[in-house]
Design a protein around this motif. Sequence first.
Motif, PDB file in Angstrom:
ATOM      1  N   ALA A   1      47.264  39.047  73.147  1.00 32.85           N
ATOM      2  CA  ALA A   1      47.476  40.127  71.907  1.00 32.85           C
ATOM      3  C   ALA A   1      46.080  40.234  70.880  1.00 32.85           C
ATOM      4  O   ALA A   1      45.748  41.193  70.353  1.00 32.85           O
ATOM      5  CB  ALA A   1      48.598  39.171  71.247  1.00 32.85           C
ATOM      6  N   ALA A   2      45.271  39.029  71.259  1.00 28.74           N
ATOM      7  CA  ALA A   2      43.777  38.890  70.375  1.00 28.74           C
ATOM      8  C   ALA A   2      43.115  40.109  71.287  1.00 28.74           C
ATOM      9  O   ALA A   2      42.325  40.401  69.903  1.00 28.74           O
ATOM     10  CB  ALA A   2      43.778  38.001  70.763  1.00 28.74           C
TER      11      ALA A   2
ATOM     12  N   SER B   1      44.376  43.163  71.761  1.00 26.43           N
ATOM     13  CA  SER B   1      44.988  44.404  72.270  1.00 26.43           C
ATOM     14  C   SER B   1      44.605  45.475  72.557  1.00 26.43           C
ATOM     15  O   SER B   1      45.229  46.457  72.686  1.00 26.43           O
ATOM     16  CB  SER B   1      46.589  44.612  71.014  1.00 26.43           C
ATOM     17  OG  SER B   1      45.938  44.363  69.876  1.00 26.43           O
TER      18      SER B   1
ATOM     19  N   LYS C   1      52.210  31.347  77.522  1.00 28.16           N
ATOM     20  CA  LYS C   1      52.560  31.186  75.898  1.00 28.16           C
ATOM     21  C   LYS C   1      51.108  32.246  76.085  1.00 28.16           C
ATOM     22  O   LYS C   1      50.041  33.052  74.970  1.00 28.16           O
ATOM     23  CB  LYS C   1      52.904  30.335  76.051  1.00 28.16           C
ATOM     24  CG  LYS C   1      52.764  30.151  74.357  1.00 28.16           C
ATOM     25  CD  LYS C   1      53.194  28.925  73.356  1.00 28.16           C
ATOM     26  CE  LYS C   1      52.615  29.116  71.818  1.00 28.16           C
ATOM     27  NZ  LYS C   1      53.764  28.190  71.104  1.00 28.16           N
ATOM     28  N   LEU C   2      49.421  30.898  77.122  1.00 26.64           N
ATOM     29  CA  LEU C   2      48.209  31.550  76.043  1.00 26.64           C
ATOM     30  C   LEU C   2      47.292  32.643  76.446  1.00 26.64           C
ATOM     31  O   LEU C   2      47.026  33.267  75.752  1.00 26.64           O
ATOM     32  CB  LEU C   2      47.752  30.228  77.018  1.00 26.64           C
ATOM     33  CG  LEU C   2      45.783  30.107  77.062  1.00 26.64           C
ATOM     34  CD1 LEU C   2      45.690  30.102  75.231  1.00 26.64           C
ATOM     35  CD2 LEU C   2      45.392  29.251  77.746  1.00 26.64           C
ATOM     36  N   TYR C   3      48.226  33.313  77.850  1.00 23.80           N
ATOM     37  CA  TYR C   3      47.629  33.932  78.121  1.00 23.80           C
ATOM     38  C   TYR C   3      48.200  35.349  77.594  1.00 23.80           C
ATOM     39  O   TYR C   3      47.831  36.311  77.586  1.00 23.80           O
ATOM     40  CB  TYR C   3      48.036  34.482  79.822  1.00 23.80           C
ATOM     41  CG  TYR C   3      47.571  34.034  81.103  1.00 23.80           C
ATOM     42  CD1 TYR C   3      45.554  33.649  80.667  1.00 23.80           C
ATOM     43  CD2 TYR C   3      47.731  32.930  82.010  1.00 23.80           C
ATOM     44  CE1 TYR C   3      44.922  32.909  81.764  1.00 23.80           C
ATOM     45  CE2 TYR C   3      47.275  31.651  82.277  1.00 23.80           C
ATOM     46  CZ  TYR C   3      45.505  32.093  82.483  1.00 23.80           C
ATOM     47  OH  TYR C   3      45.087  31.903  83.469  1.00 23.80           O
ATOM     48  N   ALA C   4      49.588  34.761  77.105  1.00 24.36           N
ATOM     49  CA  ALA C   4      49.757  35.922  76.243  1.00 24.36           C
ATOM     50  C   ALA C   4      49.344  36.836  74.900  1.00 24.36           C
ATOM     51  O   ALA C   4      48.495  37.853  73.992  1.00 24.36           O
ATOM     52  CB  ALA C   4      51.589  36.201  76.155  1.00 24.36           C
ATOM     53  N   GLU C   5      48.989  35.372  74.107  1.00 28.33           N
ATOM     54  CA  GLU C   5      48.411  34.989  73.056  1.00 28.33           C
ATOM     55  C   GLU C   5      46.807  35.713  73.043  1.00 28.33           C
ATOM     56  O   GLU C   5      46.397  37.098  71.893  1.00 28.33           O
ATOM     57  CB  GLU C   5      47.564  33.381  72.110  1.00 28.33           C
ATOM     58  CG  GLU C   5      49.262  33.061  71.679  1.00 28.33           C
ATOM     59  CD  GLU C   5      49.057  31.596  72.161  1.00 28.33           C
ATOM     60  OE1 GLU C   5      48.186  31.012  72.199  1.00 28.33           O
ATOM     61  OE2 GLU C   5      50.100  31.377  71.154  1.00 28.33           O
ATOM     62  N   ARG C   6      46.025  35.420  74.321  1.00 25.09           N
ATOM     63  CA  ARG C   6      44.848  36.289  74.745  1.00 25.09           C
ATOM     64  C   ARG C   6      44.704  37.365  74.712  1.00 25.09           C
ATOM     65  O   ARG C   6      43.879  38.095  74.445  1.00 25.09           O
ATOM     66  CB  ARG C   6      44.192  35.608  75.471  1.00 25.09           C
ATOM     67  CG  ARG C   6      43.214  34.129  75.572  1.00 25.09           C
ATOM     68  CD  ARG C   6      42.871  33.367  76.655  1.00 25.09           C
ATOM     69  NE  ARG C   6      42.694  31.822  77.087  1.00 25.09           N
ATOM     70  CZ  ARG C   6      41.796  31.464  78.480  1.00 25.09           C
ATOM     71  NH1 ARG C   6      42.335  32.145  79.609  1.00 25.09           N
ATOM     72  NH2 ARG C   6      41.641  30.060  78.583  1.00 25.09           N
TER      73      ARG C   6
ATOM     74  N   THR D   1      41.043  37.891  80.875  1.00 24.45           N
ATOM     75  CA  THR D   1      40.451  37.674  79.820  1.00 24.45           C
ATOM     76  C   THR D   1      39.728  36.646  79.220  1.00 24.45           C
ATOM     77  O   THR D   1      38.711  36.119  78.237  1.00 24.45           O
ATOM     78  CB  THR D   1      42.576  36.641  79.110  1.00 24.45           C
ATOM     79  OG1 THR D   1      42.289  35.856  80.075  1.00 24.45           O
ATOM     80  CG2 THR D   1      43.273  37.219  79.046  1.00 24.45           C
TER      81      THR D   1
END
Length: 211
Positions: free
Chosen positions: A40-41, A43, A33-38, A152
């Motif tokens: 996305a930020a 992108s 979840k953390l890496y996916a959010e990073r 990231t």
Amino acid sequence: MNWYIWIVAALAYLVFAAWYFNWKGPLKPDEIKLYAERFAANSSQSPTDPEILLKFMEEDDGKEFVMLNLVRFHQGEVEHPETGESSTGPELIQGYFGPFSKALFKRGGHPAVLARKKGGYIDSWNSTADEGFHIVSMMRYRSRRDLLTLATDLRFKDSHKFKLAAIDGTTSFPTHIQMSTYLRPKIWVPLLLLLLASLAQNALFFFELRK
């Protein structure tokens, strides 16, 4: 007694193993979840498909892997992103690869193969036309966690401009080595330690005989 030689060799291997192998296991749900959010930020700066990345994280087996990179450099003179002076793609990429490779090495990763293309496609069918790649490289990663951490890391945001200035096009995908005739560090390092310990023991033995 020369038992301490083997203790030193064993300790040296333990240090190597602690650095080279992944001891944290596969990615955990909160890490994914953390890496996916990073990602996305950031992108707008990454062409990575979020769904492909998510699947890559969810299927983590905790093992090492090798990233295969096909690179096509900009041809001719290229403007340096900082000085504006004329340079070339292979020269500019060092502005990115230098800092990145140091960080990769700290996390147990390293270049595995670097090869320059020597001709066009010799055997191909049902594939796209020759995309003109110049370099094939393979980078060993200790784990998917290490790749995601580096990808990231905002410290490389500034050096990313060298990568964009140097490379005209690239394709990268993760692989798992199934066969290799080259000795990898996880094989040759313990063999080297055994050899050095044996030589040290023999040298000490002959030294004691000459007393």
